[in-house]
Write a protein that holds these residues in place. Structure first.
Motif, PDB file in Angstrom:
ATOM      1  N   GLY A   1     -10.164  -2.478  38.864  1.00 44.61           N
ATOM      2  CA  GLY A   1     -10.144  -3.928  39.340  1.00 44.61           C
ATOM      3  C   GLY A   1      -9.092  -4.874  39.380  1.00 44.61           C
ATOM      4  O   GLY A   1      -8.757  -5.577  39.999  1.00 44.61           O
ATOM      5  N   MET A   2      -8.536  -4.554  37.884  1.00 47.71           N
ATOM      6  CA  MET A   2      -7.179  -5.137  37.636  1.00 47.71           C
ATOM      7  C   MET A   2      -6.134  -4.835  38.807  1.00 47.71           C
ATOM      8  O   MET A   2      -5.464  -5.966  39.109  1.00 47.71           O
ATOM      9  CB  MET A   2      -6.759  -4.797  36.305  1.00 47.71           C
ATOM     10  CG  MET A   2      -7.498  -5.167  35.153  1.00 47.71           C
ATOM     11  SD  MET A   2      -7.239  -6.756  34.483  1.00 47.71           S
ATOM     12  CE  MET A   2      -5.527  -6.639  34.029  1.00 47.71           C
ATOM     13  N   ILE A   3      -6.247  -3.779  38.904  1.00 46.66           N
ATOM     14  CA  ILE A   3      -5.029  -3.224  39.965  1.00 46.66           C
ATOM     15  C   ILE A   3      -5.122  -3.895  41.362  1.00 46.66           C
ATOM     16  O   ILE A   3      -4.391  -4.467  41.892  1.00 46.66           O
ATOM     17  CB  ILE A   3      -4.871  -1.785  39.987  1.00 46.66           C
ATOM     18  CG1 ILE A   3      -4.215  -1.257  38.724  1.00 46.66           C
ATOM     19  CG2 ILE A   3      -4.218  -1.194  41.248  1.00 46.66           C
ATOM     20  CD1 ILE A   3      -3.906   0.078  38.625  1.00 46.66           C
ATOM     21  N   ILE A   4      -6.559  -3.560  41.693  1.00 42.94           N
ATOM     22  CA  ILE A   4      -7.040  -4.393  43.141  1.00 42.94           C
ATOM     23  C   ILE A   4      -6.582  -5.909  42.963  1.00 42.94           C
ATOM     24  O   ILE A   4      -6.143  -6.281  44.079  1.00 42.94           O
ATOM     25  CB  ILE A   4      -8.231  -3.992  43.265  1.00 42.94           C
ATOM     26  CG1 ILE A   4      -8.787  -2.713  43.399  1.00 42.94           C
ATOM     27  CG2 ILE A   4      -8.801  -4.817  44.620  1.00 42.94           C
ATOM     28  CD1 ILE A   4      -7.936  -1.868  44.852  1.00 42.94           C
ATOM     29  N   GLY A   5      -7.101  -6.505  42.052  1.00 46.14           N
ATOM     30  CA  GLY A   5      -6.941  -7.885  42.021  1.00 46.14           C
ATOM     31  C   GLY A   5      -5.436  -8.369  41.954  1.00 46.14           C
ATOM     32  O   GLY A   5      -5.145  -9.107  42.729  1.00 46.14           O
TER      33      GLY A   5
ATOM     34  N   MET B   1     -16.093 -16.182  26.802  1.00 48.69           N
ATOM     35  CA  MET B   1     -15.135 -14.898  27.268  1.00 48.69           C
ATOM     36  C   MET B   1     -16.320 -13.936  27.611  1.00 48.69           C
ATOM     37  O   MET B   1     -16.169 -13.095  28.670  1.00 48.69           O
ATOM     38  CB  MET B   1     -14.420 -14.375  26.133  1.00 48.69           C
ATOM     39  CG  MET B   1     -13.132 -15.101  26.008  1.00 48.69           C
ATOM     40  SD  MET B   1     -12.268 -14.977  24.421  1.00 48.69           S
ATOM     41  CE  MET B   1     -11.813 -12.936  24.336  1.00 48.69           C
ATOM     42  N   ASN B   2     -17.379 -13.761  26.716  1.00 49.40           N
ATOM     43  CA  ASN B   2     -18.400 -12.770  27.087  1.00 49.40           C
ATOM     44  C   ASN B   2     -19.134 -12.966  28.561  1.00 49.40           C
ATOM     45  O   ASN B   2     -19.230 -12.118  29.513  1.00 49.40           O
ATOM     46  CB  ASN B   2     -19.592 -12.821  26.371  1.00 49.40           C
ATOM     47  CG  ASN B   2     -19.677 -11.640  25.301  1.00 49.40           C
ATOM     48  OD1 ASN B   2     -19.176 -10.595  25.177  1.00 49.40           O
ATOM     49  ND2 ASN B   2     -20.237 -11.856  24.128  1.00 49.40           N
ATOM     50  N   MET B   3     -19.413 -14.371  28.985  1.00 52.34           N
ATOM     51  CA  MET B   3     -19.718 -14.738  30.204  1.00 52.34           C
ATOM     52  C   MET B   3     -18.925 -14.224  31.171  1.00 52.34           C
ATOM     53  O   MET B   3     -19.360 -13.625  32.109  1.00 52.34           O
ATOM     54  CB  MET B   3     -20.258 -16.117  30.231  1.00 52.34           C
ATOM     55  CG  MET B   3     -21.368 -16.661  29.204  1.00 52.34           C
ATOM     56  SD  MET B   3     -22.906 -15.291  29.289  1.00 52.34           S
ATOM     57  CE  MET B   3     -23.971 -16.055  30.418  1.00 52.34           C
ATOM     58  N   ILE B   4     -17.600 -14.727  31.234  1.00 49.94           N
ATOM     59  CA  ILE B   4     -16.738 -14.221  32.091  1.00 49.94           C
ATOM     60  C   ILE B   4     -16.626 -12.719  32.419  1.00 49.94           C
ATOM     61  O   ILE B   4     -16.631 -12.373  33.682  1.00 49.94           O
ATOM     62  CB  ILE B   4     -15.543 -14.959  31.783  1.00 49.94           C
ATOM     63  CG1 ILE B   4     -15.640 -16.535  31.895  1.00 49.94           C
ATOM     64  CG2 ILE B   4     -14.298 -14.427  32.684  1.00 49.94           C
ATOM     65  CD1 ILE B   4     -14.384 -17.198  31.697  1.00 49.94           C
ATOM     66  N   HIS B   5     -16.569 -12.056  31.109  1.00 51.39           N
ATOM     67  CA  HIS B   5     -16.451 -10.735  31.250  1.00 51.39           C
ATOM     68  C   HIS B   5     -17.482 -10.259  32.231  1.00 51.39           C
ATOM     69  O   HIS B   5     -17.382  -9.162  32.939  1.00 51.39           O
ATOM     70  CB  HIS B   5     -16.623 -10.166  29.777  1.00 51.39           C
ATOM     71  CG  HIS B   5     -16.053  -8.791  29.834  1.00 51.39           C
ATOM     72  ND1 HIS B   5     -16.936  -7.720  29.487  1.00 51.39           N
ATOM     73  CD2 HIS B   5     -14.885  -8.041  29.957  1.00 51.39           C
ATOM     74  CE1 HIS B   5     -16.420  -6.399  29.494  1.00 51.39           C
ATOM     75  NE2 HIS B   5     -14.994  -6.945  29.728  1.00 51.39           N
ATOM     76  N   LYS B   6     -18.810 -10.656  31.994  1.00 50.40           N
ATOM     77  CA  LYS B   6     -19.946 -10.105  32.841  1.00 50.40           C
ATOM     78  C   LYS B   6     -19.956 -10.423  34.020  1.00 50.40           C
ATOM     79  O   LYS B   6     -20.076  -9.608  34.817  1.00 50.40           O
ATOM     80  CB  LYS B   6     -21.180 -10.658  32.122  1.00 50.40           C
ATOM     81  CG  LYS B   6     -21.766  -9.907  31.060  1.00 50.40           C
ATOM     82  CD  LYS B   6     -23.020 -10.545  30.710  1.00 50.40           C
ATOM     83  CE  LYS B   6     -23.551 -10.003  29.194  1.00 50.40           C
ATOM     84  NZ  LYS B   6     -24.490 -11.325  28.431  1.00 50.40           N
ATOM     85  N   SER B   7     -19.431 -11.743  34.413  1.00 54.46           N
ATOM     86  CA  SER B   7     -19.267 -11.794  35.862  1.00 54.46           C
ATOM     87  C   SER B   7     -18.016 -10.959  36.541  1.00 54.46           C
ATOM     88  O   SER B   7     -18.470 -10.320  37.634  1.00 54.46           O
ATOM     89  CB  SER B   7     -18.584 -13.226  36.235  1.00 54.46           C
ATOM     90  OG  SER B   7     -19.402 -14.147  35.602  1.00 54.46           O
ATOM     91  N   MET B   8     -17.037 -10.619  35.816  1.00 56.84           N
ATOM     92  CA  MET B   8     -15.991  -9.561  36.307  1.00 56.84           C
ATOM     93  C   MET B   8     -16.737  -8.270  36.357  1.00 56.84           C
ATOM     94  O   MET B   8     -16.614  -7.510  37.629  1.00 56.84           O
ATOM     95  CB  MET B   8     -14.951  -9.469  35.168  1.00 56.84           C
ATOM     96  CG  MET B   8     -14.038 -10.645  35.053  1.00 56.84           C
ATOM     97  SD  MET B   8     -12.964 -11.055  36.296  1.00 56.84           S
ATOM     98  CE  MET B   8     -11.539 -10.448  35.210  1.00 56.84           C
ATOM     99  N   GLU B   9     -17.688  -8.013  35.445  1.00 57.63           N
ATOM    100  CA  GLU B   9     -18.077  -6.534  35.559  1.00 57.63           C
ATOM    101  C   GLU B   9     -18.847  -6.536  36.800  1.00 57.63           C
ATOM    102  O   GLU B   9     -19.059  -5.544  37.646  1.00 57.63           O
ATOM    103  CB  GLU B   9     -18.962  -6.267  34.566  1.00 57.63           C
ATOM    104  CG  GLU B   9     -18.053  -5.630  33.192  1.00 57.63           C
ATOM    105  CD  GLU B   9     -19.052  -5.166  32.253  1.00 57.63           C
ATOM    106  OE1 GLU B   9     -20.321  -5.756  31.955  1.00 57.63           O
ATOM    107  OE2 GLU B   9     -18.530  -4.430  31.315  1.00 57.63           O
ATOM    108  N   ASP B  10     -19.635  -7.571  37.144  1.00 57.14           N
ATOM    109  CA  ASP B  10     -20.812  -7.617  38.399  1.00 57.14           C
ATOM    110  C   ASP B  10     -19.776  -7.419  39.674  1.00 57.14           C
ATOM    111  O   ASP B  10     -20.079  -6.761  40.498  1.00 57.14           O
ATOM    112  CB  ASP B  10     -21.398  -8.838  38.482  1.00 57.14           C
ATOM    113  CG  ASP B  10     -22.534  -8.940  37.193  1.00 57.14           C
ATOM    114  OD1 ASP B  10     -22.950  -8.003  36.682  1.00 57.14           O
ATOM    115  OD2 ASP B  10     -22.835 -10.212  36.957  1.00 57.14           O
ATOM    116  N   GLU B  11     -18.821  -8.211  39.618  1.00 59.71           N
ATOM    117  CA  GLU B  11     -17.647  -8.312  40.727  1.00 59.71           C
ATOM    118  C   GLU B  11     -17.436  -6.760  41.041  1.00 59.71           C
ATOM    119  O   GLU B  11     -17.301  -6.400  42.142  1.00 59.71           O
ATOM    120  CB  GLU B  11     -16.789  -9.137  40.407  1.00 59.71           C
ATOM    121  CG  GLU B  11     -15.622  -9.070  41.412  1.00 59.71           C
ATOM    122  CD  GLU B  11     -14.412 -10.307  40.412  1.00 59.71           C
ATOM    123  OE1 GLU B  11     -13.386 -10.146  40.854  1.00 59.71           O
ATOM    124  OE2 GLU B  11     -14.925 -11.352  39.781  1.00 59.71           O
TER     125      GLU B  11
END
Lengths: 146, 146
Positions: free
Chosen positions: A39-43, A18-28
């Motif tokens: 970002g959630m809303i945009i997604g 989960m941590n790794m995915i979370h980090k990818s999302m943050e970069d995005e």
DNA sequence: TGCAAATATTTCGGATACTAAATAATTATA
DNA sequence: TATAATTATTTAGTATCCGAAATATTTGCA
């Protein structure tokens, strides 16, 4: 390793993933210059084009006042637009700006590609293990939830 | 199902699992009447008893000013105590209040028990599948990260 | 020893996010 | 048509979060 610890390790491993995915999302999101909730809303808007505030609230599990505020800030940056429904004039639709949509699409795609590339590095056997394990866990959670 | 979709499904399944875990965590914290970040700190203190502000910051990936603020609010509710190090008087240790520790321990245990109960409902085979799949995914992520 | 540099934490200002309650506008219904 | 219900917004209050500056202490070194 005894059974007890093996089961706790499942939780630990999940947290790591989960941590790794979370980090990818943050970069995005950082690349698009937006925050997590934005970002959630945009997604969501990327896949639905047009959403009521109330629909967004329900999908995100937040109150509509919260969503209204997030949309305010997105609108101020020209990333989304509000549009009153002519059908029911209480309703407000949120649209994603076409320009920003294109830009976001590329960024989101890049992240998905990265994930797919990673999965492609797995052998056929590893891949099957991952899919099977995750689906089993999902089924287990689902059968436990109601 | 073709290969492409199968790989995207891994992401979707992961999101589903993450959501469920996130919800459990929220319930857990709500019961203790603390927020998410506060719960993170309590969770760390449960296992370390005594932590410097700087250690907490590093462990959580937040600045020390942020952690200082969260500790302020926990301290105001009597859940933790600050204690100046006599060794190096610049350092501040954060201790969890013994009373609150006991209460938290029970709540955390309840959640872990719930998870363990769920895992215990799986057959031996399912359990192995889950462990194997998650560990394979973890290895894949790790070998991709550096 | 005495002072500069480094370290640890706090304080402050500014932004976002979150909720509940109050308000406004519109629609549904008795 | 009067009233209730729905939808979105605003407001007030709290919690995060960061970076920069302030404070206190310790360490390095001339």
């Amino acid at each position: 390793m005894d059974e007890f610890n093996e089961r706790i390790d499942v939780l630990k491993t999940l947290k790591f993933i989960m941590n790794m995915i979370h980090k990818s999302m943050e970069d995005e999101f950082r690349e698009l210059n937006i925050t997590g909730p934005q970002g959630m809303i945009i997604g969501i808007l990327m896949r639905h084009r047009k959403m009521k505030i109330s629909e967004l609230s329900k999908k995100m599990g937040l109150t509509s006042s919260t969503v209204s505020g997030i949309v305010d800030r997105l609108e101020k940056q020209g990333m989304v637009k509000r549009e009153r429904s002519s059908d029911d004039r209480r309703v407000v639709y949120v649209n994603i700006d076409e320009e920003f949509r294109k830009k976001s699409k590329e960024v989101f795609k890049k992240v998905e590609d990265k994930f797919r590339d990673m999965m492609n590095k797995a052998t056929e056997e590893e891949h099957d293990e991952i899919v099977k394990g995750l689906n089993t866990l999902k089924r287990l959670i689902e059968s436990n939830k109601q």
